[in-house]
Design a protein around this motif. Structure first.
Motif, PDB file in Angstrom:
ATOM      1  N   PRO A  83       0.822  -1.146   0.072  1.00  0.00           N
ATOM      2  CA  PRO A  83       0.013   0.027   0.185  1.00  0.00           C
ATOM      3  C   PRO A  83       1.062   1.415   0.025  1.00  0.00           C
ATOM      4  O   PRO A  83       2.175   1.227   0.476  1.00  0.00           O
ATOM      5  CB  PRO A  83      -0.882  -0.104   1.096  1.00  0.00           C
ATOM      6  CG  PRO A  83      -0.292  -1.222   2.087  1.00  0.00           C
ATOM      7  CD  PRO A  83       0.679  -2.106   1.320  1.00  0.00           C
ATOM      8  N   ASN A  84       0.497   2.208  -0.499  1.00  0.00           N
ATOM      9  CA  ASN A  84       0.988   3.585  -0.539  1.00  0.00           C
ATOM     10  C   ASN A  84       2.238   3.810  -1.043  1.00  0.00           C
ATOM     11  O   ASN A  84       3.302   4.446  -0.646  1.00  0.00           O
ATOM     12  CB  ASN A  84       0.910   4.098   1.001  1.00  0.00           C
ATOM     13  CG  ASN A  84      -0.404   4.254   1.637  1.00  0.00           C
ATOM     14  OD1 ASN A  84      -1.196   4.919   1.112  1.00  0.00           O
ATOM     15  ND2 ASN A  84      -0.630   3.681   2.778  1.00  0.00           N
ATOM     16  N   HIS A  85       2.565   2.831  -1.988  1.00  0.00           N
ATOM     17  CA  HIS A  85       3.974   2.894  -2.671  1.00  0.00           C
ATOM     18  C   HIS A  85       4.077   4.121  -3.701  1.00  0.00           C
ATOM     19  O   HIS A  85       3.120   4.431  -4.484  1.00  0.00           O
ATOM     20  CB  HIS A  85       4.371   1.730  -3.614  1.00  0.00           C
ATOM     21  CG  HIS A  85       5.611   1.320  -3.620  1.00  0.00           C
ATOM     22  ND1 HIS A  85       6.140   2.086  -4.848  1.00  0.00           N
ATOM     23  CD2 HIS A  85       6.758   1.056  -2.828  1.00  0.00           C
ATOM     24  CE1 HIS A  85       7.474   1.838  -4.657  1.00  0.00           C
ATOM     25  NE2 HIS A  85       7.876   1.113  -3.500  1.00  0.00           N
ATOM     26  N   PRO A  86       5.100   5.007  -3.437  1.00  0.00           N
ATOM     27  CA  PRO A  86       5.222   6.148  -4.382  1.00  0.00           C
ATOM     28  C   PRO A  86       5.265   5.860  -5.766  1.00  0.00           C
ATOM     29  O   PRO A  86       4.890   6.837  -6.579  1.00  0.00           O
ATOM     30  CB  PRO A  86       6.464   6.740  -3.852  1.00  0.00           C
ATOM     31  CG  PRO A  86       7.106   5.734  -3.222  1.00  0.00           C
ATOM     32  CD  PRO A  86       6.069   4.886  -2.636  1.00  0.00           C
ATOM     33  N   SER A  87       5.617   4.555  -6.107  1.00  0.00           N
ATOM     34  CA  SER A  87       5.435   4.516  -7.717  1.00  0.00           C
ATOM     35  C   SER A  87       3.953   4.349  -8.296  1.00  0.00           C
ATOM     36  O   SER A  87       3.947   4.272  -9.635  1.00  0.00           O
ATOM     37  CB  SER A  87       6.421   3.315  -8.074  1.00  0.00           C
ATOM     38  OG  SER A  87       5.636   1.984  -7.512  1.00  0.00           O
ATOM     39  N   GLN A  88       3.087   4.076  -7.467  1.00  0.00           N
ATOM     40  CA  GLN A  88       1.684   3.824  -7.945  1.00  0.00           C
ATOM     41  C   GLN A  88       0.784   4.951  -7.748  1.00  0.00           C
ATOM     42  O   GLN A  88       1.190   5.837  -6.990  1.00  0.00           O
ATOM     43  CB  GLN A  88       1.134   2.552  -7.006  1.00  0.00           C
ATOM     44  CG  GLN A  88       2.276   1.277  -6.908  1.00  0.00           C
ATOM     45  CD  GLN A  88       2.145   0.837  -8.509  1.00  0.00           C
ATOM     46  OE1 GLN A  88       1.039   0.650  -9.138  1.00  0.00           O
ATOM     47  NE2 GLN A  88       3.530   0.668  -8.944  1.00  0.00           N
ATOM     48  N   GLN A  89      -0.039   4.927  -8.571  1.00  0.00           N
ATOM     49  CA  GLN A  89      -1.225   6.130  -8.498  1.00  0.00           C
ATOM     50  C   GLN A  89      -1.901   5.857  -7.209  1.00  0.00           C
ATOM     51  O   GLN A  89      -2.079   4.729  -6.866  1.00  0.00           O
ATOM     52  CB  GLN A  89      -2.102   6.043  -9.825  1.00  0.00           C
ATOM     53  CG  GLN A  89      -1.260   6.175 -10.944  1.00  0.00           C
ATOM     54  CD  GLN A  89      -0.700   7.715 -11.259  1.00  0.00           C
ATOM     55  OE1 GLN A  89      -1.206   8.582 -10.963  1.00  0.00           O
ATOM     56  NE2 GLN A  89       0.519   7.734 -11.400  1.00  0.00           N
ATOM     57  N   THR A  90      -2.614   6.975  -6.633  1.00  0.00           N
ATOM     58  CA  THR A  90      -3.388   6.902  -5.460  1.00  0.00           C
ATOM     59  C   THR A  90      -4.607   5.863  -5.539  1.00  0.00           C
ATOM     60  O   THR A  90      -5.119   5.376  -4.593  1.00  0.00           O
ATOM     61  CB  THR A  90      -3.887   8.230  -5.212  1.00  0.00           C
ATOM     62  OG1 THR A  90      -4.857   8.949  -6.300  1.00  0.00           O
ATOM     63  CG2 THR A  90      -2.938   9.319  -4.960  1.00  0.00           C
TER      64      THR A  90
END
Length: 157
Positions: free
Chosen positions: A81-88
């Protein structure tokens, strides 16, 4: 008579054209489903699916895990969860409810016995349903129910 032959020929050509274009559309839009779970339990998920169900690793990095069934016909992925590489859209973690998986097998009894011998908790004991299925259920580390089933037609009495 000539009109009837012309009409039949036109109908056959139209039907053949439709079938060919439908076939082309189906080939161009081939789909493969990969269910994904947003969770902090990447290592636990990998161990559970690999050790208990024989899944293999298709791809893995520090924030994403992609597993495949033993026959490579289906995949499931796990994402931190909440990984910076992924969109919200892909940030919020799975909340342990409202999802299940079904794994269709040829020999449900052997898998049931294998999992029992490994002390995997059985959530729904093996049983036959009136509609013909024989199945049981377990739960993965994320709280996802897994129905393991052998589909069969109902037995007539």
């Amino acid at each position: 008579m000539k009109r009837i032959l012309t009409f039949i020929t036109l109908a056959c050509l139209t039907a053949n054209s439709f079938c060919q274009s439908s076939s082309i559309i189906q080939k161009q839009n081939k789909m493969k489903l990969n269910a994904g779970v947003i969770t902090t339990k990447l290592a636990e998920s990998k161990a559970f699916y690999s050790n208990n169900l024989g899944f293999g690793v298709t791809f893995e990095n520090e924030f994403y895990l992609l597993l495949h069934t033993p026959n490579h016909e289906a995949e499931i992925s796990f994402l931190l969860p909440n990984h910076p590489s992924q969109q919200t859209l892909f940030h919020k973690p799975f909340l342990r409810q409202g999802m299940y998986l079904t794994i269709e097998v040829d020999d449900v009894d052997s898998i049931y016995n294998k999992l029992k011998s490994k002390n995997v908790p059985i959530k729904v004991e093996i049983r036959n349903e009136p509609w013909g299925d024989r199945h049981f259920a377990i739960e993965d580390p994320n709280g996802i129910g897994i129905d393991i089933v052998k589909y069969s037609p109902p037995q007539n009495k």
